[in-house]
Design an enzyme around this catalytic site. Structure first.
Site, PDB file in Angstrom:
ATOM      1  CG  HIS A 234       4.265  58.756  25.415  1.00  0.00           C
ATOM      2  ND1 HIS A 234       3.330  58.886  26.064  1.00  0.00           N
ATOM      3  CD2 HIS A 234       4.262  58.483  24.287  1.00  0.00           C
ATOM      4  CE1 HIS A 234       2.088  58.744  25.244  1.00  0.00           C
ATOM      5  NE2 HIS A 234       2.694  58.134  24.001  1.00  0.00           N
TER       6      HIS A 234
ATOM      7  CE  LYS B 191       1.081  51.148  24.446  1.00  0.00           C
ATOM      8  NZ  LYS B 191      -0.028  51.094  23.569  1.00  0.00           N
TER       9      LYS B 191
ATOM     10  CB  VAL C 261       6.903  52.056  30.566  1.00  0.00           C
ATOM     11  CG1 VAL C 261       6.583  52.778  32.017  1.00  0.00           C
ATOM     12  CG2 VAL C 261       8.530  52.170  30.217  1.00  0.00           C
TER      13      VAL C 261
HETATM   14  P1  AMP Z   1       1.613  56.703  20.857  1.00  0.00           P
HETATM   15  O1  AMP Z   1       1.571  58.462  21.461  1.00  0.00           O
HETATM   16  O2  AMP Z   1       0.424  56.091  21.473  1.00  0.00           O
HETATM   17  O3  AMP Z   1       1.583  56.938  19.385  1.00  0.00           O
HETATM   18  O4  AMP Z   1       2.893  56.269  21.196  1.00  0.00           O
HETATM   19  C1  AMP Z   1       4.244  56.966  20.924  1.00  0.00           C
HETATM   20  C2  AMP Z   1       5.246  55.947  21.152  1.00  0.00           C
HETATM   21  O5  AMP Z   1       5.337  55.657  22.480  1.00  0.00           O
HETATM   22  C3  AMP Z   1       5.221  54.859  20.348  1.00  0.00           C
HETATM   23  O6  AMP Z   1       6.383  54.297  19.949  1.00  0.00           O
HETATM   24  C4  AMP Z   1       4.713  53.524  21.461  1.00  0.00           C
HETATM   25  O7  AMP Z   1       4.857  52.296  21.156  1.00  0.00           O
HETATM   26  C5  AMP Z   1       5.378  54.211  22.844  1.00  0.00           C
HETATM   27  N1  AMP Z   1       4.758  53.515  23.930  1.00  0.00           N
HETATM   28  C6  AMP Z   1       3.310  53.936  24.385  1.00  0.00           C
HETATM   29  N2  AMP Z   1       3.123  53.223  25.362  1.00  0.00           N
HETATM   30  C7  AMP Z   1       4.309  52.800  25.760  1.00  0.00           C
HETATM   31  C8  AMP Z   1       4.748  51.986  27.006  1.00  0.00           C
HETATM   32  N3  AMP Z   1       3.907  51.610  27.985  1.00  0.00           N
HETATM   33  N4  AMP Z   1       5.933  51.613  27.041  1.00  0.00           N
HETATM   34  C9  AMP Z   1       6.858  52.023  26.206  1.00  0.00           C
HETATM   35  N5  AMP Z   1       6.667  52.429  25.181  1.00  0.00           N
HETATM   36  C10 AMP Z   1       5.165  53.273  24.899  1.00  0.00           C
END
Ligand code: AMP
Length: 280
Positions: free
Chosen positions: A37, A149, A176
């Protein structure tokens, strides 16, 4: 840093920033923040005058029996992390703020939402696009940041932005990973140490595919078969949902691994859903 839970207050603040000509960057999240994030937040900070982050565990993207109640939350820690990054505004609404009791409008990106993860989660992406459309209308970001991801999610949002003429540039940031390769995810906290060990095969098999392709392999079936075998052999807790190589725009399987094709993997480790992918 402002932490707001009212739509009107966010809109008021954004209106003032826009009047000053500030470029607004936006990172939608479900909280329980990790470095994945924060990589999006840092991109927003470096490319925009104002960085806005939303934290909202969106109930409409969880299906019946999914982990809505169990989803990890730590608002205090998240706010501290974002403060340290120099974020300007955190929008953390309550569910009843986002959804009137009689709310009845849904945004669905046909086709793309019903393949891959959408096949076994038929209402998931409609929940995602509906909430992201609302967030875009509230924040009106010039640039919005999403993680590779969740590759299918990015492609669906890009399509929605084009089809509905949202005035935001969708920027996809690389995956990441933990030092051992596992793609960072809030859901990794669900894994037992043994499951965590088995889950490593996702990043290992993706890395193998990337190297094999770089060495000249273009046979899709060979890559899919080997990756599938690697995952099957890695442990009893792994259940493959799909291993596939798709066209990045249509998400349809490709016959040959060309430049830009994407290997997408979804595996359940016990009850935990994990994704990994590589763009060739
Ligand atoms: P989430 O809180 O899981 O809905 O994720 C919020 C944002 O962070 C989304 O755009 C995800 O794709 C991104 N995100 C989650 N994990 C990763 C990661 N390991 N690397 C890059 N972006 C991520």
């Amino acid at each position: 840093m402002l932490v707001l839970d009212s739509v009107e207050n966010v809109q008021e603040m954004i209106r003032m920033w826009r009047k000053d000509g500030d470029v607004i960057g936006f990172v939608p999240t479900m909280g329980f923040l990790h470095d994945g994030h924060l990589s999006l937040v840092r991109a927003a900070k470096s490319q925009c005058e104002r960085a806005v982050v939303s934290i909202f565990v969106n109930p409409t993207q969880f299906g019946p029996g999914e982990d809505l109640d169990a989803y990890p939350r730590d608002m205090e820690h998240d706010v501290a992390l974002l403060e340290k990054e120099g974020v300007d505004l955190v929008f953390a609404p309550k569910p009843e703020t986002m959804y009137a009791r009689d709310h009845s409008t849904v945004v669905i990106v046909q086709g793309l939402s019903h393949v891959l993860a959408g096949e076994h989660r038929p209402t998931h992406f409609a929940g995602v696009t509906s909430v992201v459309a609302k967030l875009f209308n509230i924040v009106r970001p010039d640039k919005s940041y999403f993680g590779q991801k969740d590759f299918q999610q990015v492609k669906i949002i890009e399509r929605m932005v084009r089809d509905l003429n949202f005035r935001t540039q969708v920027i996809m940031m690389p995956i990441v990973r933990e030092p051992d390769g596992l793609a960072m995810s809030s859901r990794n906290t669900y894994l037992t140490p043994e499951q965590r060990r088995q889950a490593l095969i996702l990043s290992q098999s993706v890395k193998w595919a990337e190297k094999t392709h770089a060495a000249g392999e273009t046979d899709v079936q060979k890559i899919i078969t080997t990756v599938t075998q690697m995952i099957r052999a890695a442990g009893p807790d792994l259940e493959i949902k799909y291993v596939t190589v798709v066209n990045p725009k249509t998400l349809e399987p490709v016959a040959k691994v060309g430049r830009g094709a994407v290997l997408l993997i979804e595996v359940y480790v016990g009850k935990t859903r994990l994704y990994d992918n590589v763009i060739f």
